[in-house]
Design a protein around this motif. Structure first.
Motif, PDB file in Angstrom:
ATOM      1  N   SER A 104     -28.323  26.611  18.204  1.00 46.47           N
ATOM      2  CA  SER A 104     -26.852  26.959  18.987  1.00 46.47           C
ATOM      3  C   SER A 104     -25.824  27.372  17.993  1.00 46.47           C
ATOM      4  O   SER A 104     -25.313  28.202  18.689  1.00 46.47           O
ATOM      5  CB  SER A 104     -26.597  25.197  19.271  1.00 46.47           C
ATOM      6  OG  SER A 104     -27.415  24.678  20.191  1.00 46.47           O
ATOM      7  N   ARG A 184     -24.122  18.380  20.918  1.00 42.53           N
ATOM      8  CA  ARG A 184     -25.035  18.807  21.976  1.00 42.53           C
ATOM      9  C   ARG A 184     -24.531  18.472  23.276  1.00 42.53           C
ATOM     10  O   ARG A 184     -24.237  19.186  24.382  1.00 42.53           O
ATOM     11  CB  ARG A 184     -26.505  18.078  21.923  1.00 42.53           C
ATOM     12  CG  ARG A 184     -27.376  18.287  23.248  1.00 42.53           C
ATOM     13  CD  ARG A 184     -28.726  17.995  22.763  1.00 42.53           C
ATOM     14  NE  ARG A 184     -28.791  16.443  22.775  1.00 42.53           N
ATOM     15  CZ  ARG A 184     -29.062  15.613  23.771  1.00 42.53           C
ATOM     16  NH1 ARG A 184     -29.100  16.132  25.169  1.00 42.53           N
ATOM     17  NH2 ARG A 184     -29.024  14.407  23.538  1.00 42.53           N
ATOM     18  N   HIS A 271     -27.394  26.669  25.972  1.00 44.43           N
ATOM     19  CA  HIS A 271     -26.875  25.297  25.847  1.00 44.43           C
ATOM     20  C   HIS A 271     -27.336  24.722  27.320  1.00 44.43           C
ATOM     21  O   HIS A 271     -27.764  23.384  27.110  1.00 44.43           O
ATOM     22  CB  HIS A 271     -25.606  25.256  25.841  1.00 44.43           C
ATOM     23  CG  HIS A 271     -24.993  26.130  24.677  1.00 44.43           C
ATOM     24  ND1 HIS A 271     -25.378  25.861  23.291  1.00 44.43           N
ATOM     25  CD2 HIS A 271     -24.031  26.981  24.606  1.00 44.43           C
ATOM     26  CE1 HIS A 271     -24.717  26.253  22.601  1.00 44.43           C
ATOM     27  NE2 HIS A 271     -24.020  27.424  23.163  1.00 44.43           N
TER      28      HIS A 271
END
Length: 403
Positions: A104, A184, A271
């Motif tokens: 990420s 997240r 994502h």
């Protein structure tokens, strides 16, 4: 894609209002080393090397700390039997979360130009819609973002406190995993905020189209005052454009919204995919672990925790799907309104031609969000997600009888 800044270079005040609206989100992201832009004078630019280095350093520091603690705990544990299998599954899930965190960070830095481009596109859209000087509009949008983030943080704090009391992991490991997991879910929240921003602009386009249709049906001159553009207690700026250019201007605005949605899709596609994949895997692991704890009766208080964490992931995916679905509904409303203009033969030939060009733009930009062109993010995805999870629940229950 190479981004050229000059065409979207906006007035400092217009950029500042958008940054003011997004500040509740960016402040939290900056704490995790996630910088979307660098402000230089009255404009925004891509990140400097120092900002990128700080983001990489912060990610490396947390990953290194987790690695040391993880190895140390692994050497000290001596569990056997089915408890060992459960422990291995938990460790694999923890390592997966860390790997996703690394990816990420890398992908976020890769799309820094796109993040800057999105904000400049929003500024250009607002300028076309004459809302770039309406401070109340940005204040209302900021307030909604603050409410959403506040609810998100409160829920996460309550779950974290409960997790720490259950003592599933050692405290250092639990803190680091909570940070990774919070980040997240924050990415999903950021995606929803940007999509909602596009939805709000498209709502204004629809509101203006509705007023154009009503005005033309009554045979009045086209002059849209601010008092007639109220929508859900939000007062939009006046939209006064002459007959020959209003449809064209709205079409250009829709084209910018489509481009902005495409950029948002590029920035968040990993994502989105990570949220779907992680939620699915986590739900499977949670179901399996819950069945184990129920059968062994070793820790019944963990059942509520697992159910709560699973519901949090399902809700986050549901909110993401619902946000995209609302955008699609707004787009369908735009298509209906533009088609009504095309079928109105009382309009001038120029306006009907502009409406037809507008319709072509609607077909070009469906505003559908995808995860790497594999999954369309809408309400149907949520139904399929629940269906597949239920199927695996039945399989796991059946398999659990063998141990």
């Amino acid at each position: 894609m190479e981004v050229i800044d000059d065409p979207y270079k906006m007035d400092a005040t217009k950029i500042d209002l958008i940054l003011y609206m997004l500040r509740p989100l960016t402040i939290i992201e900056n704490l995790f080393g996630r910088f979307r832009y660098r402000k230089v004078g009255g404009n925004i630019e891509i990140l400097s090397r120092r900002m990128k280095f700080y983001a990489i350093f912060l990610a490396s520091l947390t990953v290194a700390a987790f690695g040391i603690i993880f190895v140390n705990e692994g050497l000290q544990q001596t569990v056997t039997g089915i408890s060992k299998i459960v422990d291995i599954v938990d460790k694999v899930a923890s390592v997966t979360i860390v790997i996703q965190h690394i990816l990420s960070t890398v992908i976020f830095l890769h799309y820094t130009k796109n993040n800057v481009h999105i904000i400049k596109l929003i500024a250009h859209i607002d300028d076309n819609l004459n809302i770039s000087k309406n401070r109340q509009f940005y204040k209302d949008s900021r307030r909604l973002i603050q409410i959403g983030i506040s609810i998100f943080i409160i829920i996460y704090i309550l779950l974290t406190i409960y997790k720490l009391n259950t003592k599933i992991y050692e405290l250092p490991t639990e803190i680091l995993l909570t940070i990774f997991d919070f980040e997240r879910h924050l990415e999903v929240l950021a995606f929803c905020i940007f999509i909602k921003t596009m939805k709000d602009r498209l709502s204004i386009v629809n509101k203006v189209l509705e007023h154009v249709i009503v005005t033309k049906n009554r045979g009045h001159t086209l002059n849209i005052p601010a008092k007639n553009l109220r929508n859900q207690n939000v007062l939009y700026a006046g939209f006064t454009i002459n007959d020959s250019s209003i449809i064209r201007t709205l079409g250009i605005t829709y084209d910018l919204i489509g481009e902005a949605c495409d950029e948002i899709n590029k920035v968040f596609k990993f994502h989105i995919f990570k949220a779907l994949f992680t939620t699915f895997v986590y739900i499977i692991i949670t179901i399996w672990s819950s069945i184990h704890y129920i059968r062994t009766s070793t820790a019944p208080h963990l059942l509520f925790l697992f159910i709560s964490l699973g519901l949090l992931d399902i809700v986050s995916v549901g909110i993401m799907a619902y946000t995209c679905e609302v955008l699609l509904l707004k787009r369908n409303s735009t298509k209906i309104l533009v088609n009504e203009l095309i079928m109105n033969y009382d309009l001038t030939r120029q306006m009907r031609l502009q409406a037809k060009a507008f319709m072509e733009l609607i077909e070009v930009w469906p505003l559908q969000i995808y995860a790497y062109d594999m999954f369309a993010i809408d309400i149907k995805l949520m139904l399929k997600f629940i269906s597949v999870s239920t199927t695996y629940l039945i399989v796991i229950i059946q398999v659990s009888h063998f141990y």
